[in-house]
Design a protein around this motif. Structure first.
Motif, PDB file in Angstrom:
ATOM      1  N   GLY A 116       0.808  -1.222   0.000  1.00  0.00           N
ATOM      2  CA  GLY A 116       0.000   0.000   0.000  1.00  0.00           C
ATOM      3  C   GLY A 116       0.833   1.260   0.000  1.00  0.00           C
ATOM      4  O   GLY A 116       0.299   2.369   0.131  1.00  0.00           O
ATOM      5  N   TYR A 117       2.152   1.103  -0.149  1.00  0.00           N
ATOM      6  CA  TYR A 117       3.038   2.262  -0.152  1.00  0.00           C
ATOM      7  C   TYR A 117       2.999   2.924  -1.524  1.00  0.00           C
ATOM      8  O   TYR A 117       3.760   2.578  -2.421  1.00  0.00           O
ATOM      9  CB  TYR A 117       4.463   1.857   0.220  1.00  0.00           C
ATOM     10  N   LYS A 118       2.086   3.884  -1.683  1.00  0.00           N
ATOM     11  CA  LYS A 118       1.929   4.608  -2.938  1.00  0.00           C
ATOM     12  C   LYS A 118       1.740   6.091  -2.655  1.00  0.00           C
ATOM     13  O   LYS A 118       1.248   6.470  -1.592  1.00  0.00           O
ATOM     14  CB  LYS A 118       0.715   4.069  -3.713  1.00  0.00           C
ATOM     15  N   ASP A 119       2.109   6.896  -3.616  1.00  0.00           N
ATOM     16  CA  ASP A 119       2.064   8.353  -3.488  1.00  0.00           C
ATOM     17  C   ASP A 119       0.705   8.853  -3.008  1.00  0.00           C
ATOM     18  O   ASP A 119       0.607   9.683  -2.097  1.00  0.00           O
ATOM     19  CB  ASP A 119       2.422   8.981  -4.840  1.00  0.00           C
ATOM     20  N   GLU A 120      -0.387   8.335  -3.603  1.00  0.00           N
ATOM     21  CA  GLU A 120      -1.719   8.855  -3.282  1.00  0.00           C
ATOM     22  C   GLU A 120      -2.148   8.547  -1.841  1.00  0.00           C
ATOM     23  O   GLU A 120      -3.069   9.174  -1.315  1.00  0.00           O
ATOM     24  CB  GLU A 120      -2.768   8.290  -4.252  1.00  0.00           C
ATOM     25  N   GLY A 170      -3.182   0.162   5.160  1.00  0.00           N
ATOM     26  CA  GLY A 170      -2.275  -0.423   4.196  1.00  0.00           C
ATOM     27  C   GLY A 170      -2.812  -1.771   3.754  1.00  0.00           C
ATOM     28  O   GLY A 170      -3.733  -2.320   4.360  1.00  0.00           O
ATOM     29  N   ASN A 171      -2.260  -2.309   2.688  1.00  0.00           N
ATOM     30  CA  ASN A 171      -2.700  -3.620   2.200  1.00  0.00           C
ATOM     31  C   ASN A 171      -2.303  -4.724   3.178  1.00  0.00           C
ATOM     32  O   ASN A 171      -1.293  -4.628   3.871  1.00  0.00           O
ATOM     33  CB  ASN A 171      -2.079  -3.910   0.833  1.00  0.00           C
ATOM     34  N   GLU A 172      -3.089  -5.763   3.210  1.00  0.00           N
ATOM     35  CA  GLU A 172      -2.754  -6.903   4.060  1.00  0.00           C
ATOM     36  C   GLU A 172      -1.491  -7.584   3.540  1.00  0.00           C
ATOM     37  O   GLU A 172      -1.197  -7.568   2.341  1.00  0.00           O
ATOM     38  CB  GLU A 172      -3.916  -7.894   4.116  1.00  0.00           C
ATOM     39  N   ASN A 173      -0.733  -8.167   4.456  1.00  0.00           N
ATOM     40  CA  ASN A 173       0.494  -8.859   4.089  1.00  0.00           C
ATOM     41  C   ASN A 173       0.684 -10.059   5.013  1.00  0.00           C
ATOM     42  O   ASN A 173      -0.255 -10.426   5.748  1.00  0.00           O
ATOM     43  CB  ASN A 173       1.695  -7.903   4.160  1.00  0.00           C
ATOM     44  N   LEU A 174       1.846 -10.677   5.010  1.00  0.00           N
ATOM     45  CA  LEU A 174       2.074 -11.867   5.832  1.00  0.00           C
ATOM     46  C   LEU A 174       1.925 -11.584   7.323  1.00  0.00           C
ATOM     47  O   LEU A 174       1.600 -12.492   8.101  1.00  0.00           O
ATOM     48  CB  LEU A 174       3.473 -12.436   5.560  1.00  0.00           C
TER      49      LEU A 174
END
Length: 204
Positions: free
Chosen positions: A72-76, A162-166
């Protein structure tokens, strides 16, 4: 194991960065408004992430920013109108982030709509439904500028994770749990509250 370490190291770097910016104007204004001391913000991991500067830090360490977009690490997600919260697991390891939109204009959007439409209709309409009222308001004379403002205010989420991850699974995560566990021998009861700021205010 390597992927989990990558996730933790990245979000610990992010945590260090936002804490360095904890005295930024926007962060200070928000904390002052909520009467949250800086030391509490540091403990709970709140601050401002400067996307360009953080990218530079990553590059200096030989890391590629685009490798972290999957989290989820994005500029927007890190505009200058957003406050960042670091999300940690129950042991205190950084695993993701959430952002809070500071320019949250729903109240102003409703006020603009009430100039042209029935107040009761506007008041009972959900946030998502405000966008549907724009066409009616335009027919009643609403300006293009106000119409664009209301449409935007109706679609901007107040919080974004942020997006889900491990390491991070939203339904299995409780913000601030690692802080509560530090005090489990001091207090006999732990209260579960709804939002990030509810948790922070309770801790304060």
């Amino acid at each position: 194991l390597e992927e989990k370490l990558k996730i933790t190291e990245f979000f610990e770097m992010m945590s260090d960065h936002i804490l360095q910016n904890i005295e930024s104007r926007r962060t200070e204004e928000y904390l002052d408004k909520r009467d949250i001391p800086t030391e509490v913000a540091e403990i709970m991991g709140i601050g401002y992430l400067d996307y360009k500067k953080f990218n530079q830090q990553l590059l200096k360490k030989g890391l590629t920013p685009s490798d972290y977009e999957q989290y989820g690490y994005k500029d927007e997600n890190f505009t200058n109108t957003k406050l960042t919260f670091i999300l940690r697991d129950e042991y205190g390891k950084a695993m993701s982030f959430a952002t809070r939109e500071l320019v949250f204009e729903e109240k102003i959007a409703r006020k603009k709509l009430r100039k042209y439409l029935d107040k009761e209709l506007v008041n009972k309409t959900s946030k998502r439904g405000l966008k549907d009222l724009v066409i009616k308001a335009v027919n009643e004379g609403m300006t293009k500028e106000d119409a664009e403002f209301v449409s935007l205010a109706a679609t901007i989420p107040k919080y974004k994770n942020g997006n889900e991850n491990l390491l991070f699974k939203k339904r299995n995560s409780l913000y601030g749990l690692h802080v509560a566990k530090r005090h489990k021998t001091t207090f006999s009861t732990i209260y579960l509250v709804e939002g990030y700021m509810d948790c922070i205010t309770s801790y304060k």
